[in-house]
Motif scaffolding. Structure first.
Motif, PDB file in Angstrom:
ATOM      1  N   GLU A 152       0.708  -1.234   0.079  1.00  0.00           N
ATOM      2  CA  GLU A 152       0.077  -0.036  -0.048  1.00  0.00           C
ATOM      3  C   GLU A 152       0.875   1.209  -0.030  1.00  0.00           C
ATOM      4  N   ILE A 153       2.102   1.104   0.447  1.00  0.00           N
ATOM      5  CA  ILE A 153       3.119   2.142   0.412  1.00  0.00           C
ATOM      6  C   ILE A 153       3.549   2.836  -0.946  1.00  0.00           C
ATOM      7  N   PRO A 154       2.974   3.959  -1.377  1.00  0.00           N
ATOM      8  CA  PRO A 154       3.336   4.237  -2.965  1.00  0.00           C
ATOM      9  C   PRO A 154       4.726   4.833  -3.173  1.00  0.00           C
ATOM     10  N   PHE A 155       5.505   5.294  -2.211  1.00  0.00           N
ATOM     11  CA  PHE A 155       6.698   5.797  -2.526  1.00  0.00           C
ATOM     12  C   PHE A 155       7.387   5.965  -0.995  1.00  0.00           C
ATOM     13  N   ASP A 156       8.657   6.123  -1.276  1.00  0.00           N
ATOM     14  CA  ASP A 156       9.611   6.319  -0.124  1.00  0.00           C
ATOM     15  C   ASP A 156       9.451   7.626   0.397  1.00  0.00           C
ATOM     16  N   ILE A 157       9.598   7.587   1.607  1.00  0.00           N
ATOM     17  CA  ILE A 157       9.573   9.121   2.205  1.00  0.00           C
ATOM     18  C   ILE A 157      10.875   9.190   3.185  1.00  0.00           C
ATOM     19  N   PRO A 158      11.245  10.287   3.520  1.00  0.00           N
ATOM     20  CA  PRO A 158      12.480  10.581   4.476  1.00  0.00           C
ATOM     21  C   PRO A 158      12.372   9.936   5.990  1.00  0.00           C
ATOM     22  N   GLU A 159      13.440   9.536   6.462  1.00  0.00           N
ATOM     23  CA  GLU A 159      13.499   8.837   7.775  1.00  0.00           C
ATOM     24  C   GLU A 159      12.919   9.507   8.735  1.00  0.00           C
ATOM     25  N   THR A 160      12.637  10.759   8.800  1.00  0.00           N
ATOM     26  CA  THR A 160      12.033  11.680   9.892  1.00  0.00           C
ATOM     27  C   THR A 160      10.525  11.454   9.724  1.00  0.00           C
ATOM     28  N   TRP A 161       9.937  11.207   8.433  1.00  0.00           N
ATOM     29  CA  TRP A 161       8.483  11.089   8.393  1.00  0.00           C
ATOM     30  C   TRP A 161       7.911   9.883   8.779  1.00  0.00           C
ATOM     31  N   GLU A 162       6.505   9.974   8.898  1.00  0.00           N
ATOM     32  CA  GLU A 162       5.790   8.581   9.026  1.00  0.00           C
ATOM     33  C   GLU A 162       4.574   8.438   8.287  1.00  0.00           C
ATOM     34  N   TRP A 163       3.937   7.541   7.944  1.00  0.00           N
ATOM     35  CA  TRP A 163       2.788   7.232   7.203  1.00  0.00           C
ATOM     36  C   TRP A 163       1.796   6.731   8.225  1.00  0.00           C
ATOM     37  N   VAL A 164       0.513   7.766   8.080  1.00  0.00           N
ATOM     38  CA  VAL A 164      -0.710   7.232   8.899  1.00  0.00           C
ATOM     39  C   VAL A 164      -1.944   7.199   7.876  1.00  0.00           C
ATOM     40  N   ARG A 165      -2.900   6.647   8.767  1.00  0.00           N
ATOM     41  CA  ARG A 165      -4.172   6.831   8.124  1.00  0.00           C
ATOM     42  C   ARG A 165      -4.790   8.218   8.541  1.00  0.00           C
ATOM     43  N   CYS A 166      -5.465   8.835   7.532  1.00  0.00           N
ATOM     44  CA  CYS A 166      -6.359  10.203   8.052  1.00  0.00           C
ATOM     45  C   CYS A 166      -6.929   9.808   9.287  1.00  0.00           C
ATOM     46  N   SER A 167      -7.588   8.689   9.264  1.00  0.00           N
ATOM     47  CA  SER A 167      -8.441   8.693  10.420  1.00  0.00           C
ATOM     48  C   SER A 167      -7.640   8.594  11.909  1.00  0.00           C
ATOM     49  N   THR A 168      -6.308   8.418  12.086  1.00  0.00           N
ATOM     50  CA  THR A 168      -5.594   8.309  13.063  1.00  0.00           C
ATOM     51  C   THR A 168      -5.379   9.824  13.607  1.00  0.00           C
ATOM     52  N   ILE A 220      -7.336   6.636   3.950  1.00  0.00           N
ATOM     53  CA  ILE A 220      -6.147   6.853   3.088  1.00  0.00           C
ATOM     54  C   ILE A 220      -4.787   7.156   3.721  1.00  0.00           C
ATOM     55  N   LEU A 221      -3.898   6.648   3.331  1.00  0.00           N
ATOM     56  CA  LEU A 221      -2.648   6.884   3.901  1.00  0.00           C
ATOM     57  C   LEU A 221      -2.064   8.108   3.458  1.00  0.00           C
ATOM     58  N   ILE A 222      -1.434   8.916   4.459  1.00  0.00           N
ATOM     59  CA  ILE A 222      -0.742  10.187   4.074  1.00  0.00           C
ATOM     60  C   ILE A 222       0.478  10.155   4.572  1.00  0.00           C
ATOM     61  N   PRO A 223       1.428  10.720   4.159  1.00  0.00           N
ATOM     62  CA  PRO A 223       2.927  11.147   4.778  1.00  0.00           C
ATOM     63  C   PRO A 223       3.162  12.237   5.646  1.00  0.00           C
ATOM     64  N   ILE A 224       3.483  12.082   6.821  1.00  0.00           N
ATOM     65  CA  ILE A 224       3.557  13.279   7.999  1.00  0.00           C
ATOM     66  C   ILE A 224       5.058  13.582   8.161  1.00  0.00           C
ATOM     67  N   PRO A 225       5.478  14.862   7.976  1.00  0.00           N
ATOM     68  CA  PRO A 225       6.628  15.171   8.284  1.00  0.00           C
ATOM     69  C   PRO A 225       6.803  15.879   9.256  1.00  0.00           C
ATOM     70  N   PRO A 226       7.962  16.199   9.843  1.00  0.00           N
ATOM     71  CA  PRO A 226       7.952  16.818  11.252  1.00  0.00           C
ATOM     72  C   PRO A 226       7.214  18.121  11.102  1.00  0.00           C
ATOM     73  N   LEU A 227       6.760  18.798  12.024  1.00  0.00           N
ATOM     74  CA  LEU A 227       5.843  19.952  12.184  1.00  0.00           C
ATOM     75  C   LEU A 227       6.665  21.096  11.652  1.00  0.00           C
ATOM     76  N   GLU A 228       8.006  21.053  11.796  1.00  0.00           N
ATOM     77  CA  GLU A 228       8.932  22.551  11.507  1.00  0.00           C
ATOM     78  C   GLU A 228       8.706  22.136   9.778  1.00  0.00           C
ATOM     79  N   GLU A 229       8.904  20.943   9.507  1.00  0.00           N
ATOM     80  CA  GLU A 229       9.133  20.870   8.032  1.00  0.00           C
ATOM     81  C   GLU A 229       7.896  21.182   7.408  1.00  0.00           C
ATOM     82  N   GLN A 230       6.631  20.594   7.947  1.00  0.00           N
ATOM     83  CA  GLN A 230       5.450  21.088   7.496  1.00  0.00           C
ATOM     84  C   GLN A 230       5.234  22.696   7.109  1.00  0.00           C
TER      85      GLN A 230
END
Length: 262
Positions: free
Chosen positions: A80-96, A231-241
């Motif tokens: 289900e993971i569509p692409f790689d993300i940076p080490e400091t990021w995480e995948w979550v479901r929107c409902s999380t 839906i799975l979405i990628p989450i960066p650190p808040l500062e990077e957002q």
């Protein structure tokens, strides 16, 4: 490449962690998510939001494969993971992240020239774009008392539309008043993210493709809050957002200026 195609490319780079450099001093997204889970648990205990049916926790196993734990069940979600993300990021479901709440039915004929502020779902397509601070429609106080309300930082999304690519259009509310949410509209509350980052994620080619897969209907298109929540979405650190949002705004402004020159 058209201006819209260029903007789409920027959004896709943003959600893949390729738009701005990572800063090792940023608090990792994993720490942010732990804090959001704790805050969400408090809100559930206070009965301010509801607990989702299938609480999801995504983590990397010893084999570096992404797994998801729902209840006592653990399964690989590598497919289900569509692409790689940076080490400091995480995948979550929107409902999380917080809760996705469906609004109350507000008919066009129930709006009045002045009164309590409200937003009807169709207005997200016609009157609002990325964000807004004030509502453009109003309802009587007695109707407002029966409605559900969104507040600062919440993300509004359409549950009904005319085509699948535009379904679940996301708009951030950045005003101070509490505003009534109409039917066929959902608001995403207590998510703990930079609201503009979430709007850009929900507008990215990756998420649009997921919404197209999940939506139903042809002449009138529908999607549910539960489907958006899956839906799975990628989450960066808040500062990077924050840096991502700033970069997107700067680039989009440059593209718009270039369009005007043309």
């Amino acid at each position: 490449m058209t201006a819209q195609q260029l903007k789409n490319s920027i959004l896709q780079m943003a959600v893949q962690g390729k738009l701005v450099p990572q800063d090792p001093n940023d608090e990792p997204a994993s720490v942010l998510l732990e804090r959001i889970r704790a805050e969400k648990e408090q809100l559930i205990k206070q009965k301010k939001i509801k607990r989702e049916k299938n609480s999801s926790v995504i983590f990397k196993g010893a084999d570096n494969t992404p797994y998801e734990k729902i209840g006592t069940e653990v399964r690989s979600i590598a497919d289900e993971i569509p692409f790689d993300i940076p080490e400091t990021w995480e995948w979550v479901r929107c409902s999380t992240l917080g809760e996705i709440v469906r609004g109350s039915g507000i008919k066009r004929t129930e709006t009045v020239p002045s009164g309590m502020p409200c937003v009807r779902y169709g207005e997200l397509y016609t009157s609002y774009n990325i964000s807004f601070t004030e509502a453009k429609s109003f309802i009587p106080a007695e109707l407002d008392a029966k409605c559900k309300h969104f507040s600062y930082g919440d993300i509004l999304m359409t549950l009904t539309g005319e085509n699948k690519p535009d379904i679940a259009k996301a708009v951030a509310y950045l005003g101070n008043a509490s505003i009534a949410a109409g039917g066929d509209l959902a608001y995403w509350t207590a998510h703990g993210m930079n609201p503009l980052y979430l709007v850009h994620v929900m507008s990215s080619p990756y998420v649009i493709a997921r919404k197209v897969d999940l939506a139903t209907g042809d002449i009138i298109v529908h999607i549910s809050g539960d489907k958006i929540g899956s839906i799975l979405i990628p989450i960066p650190p808040l500062e990077e957002q924050e840096r991502i949002v700033q970069q997107i705004e700067e680039l989009n402004s440059f593209i718009t200026e270039y369009e005007n020159i043309e």
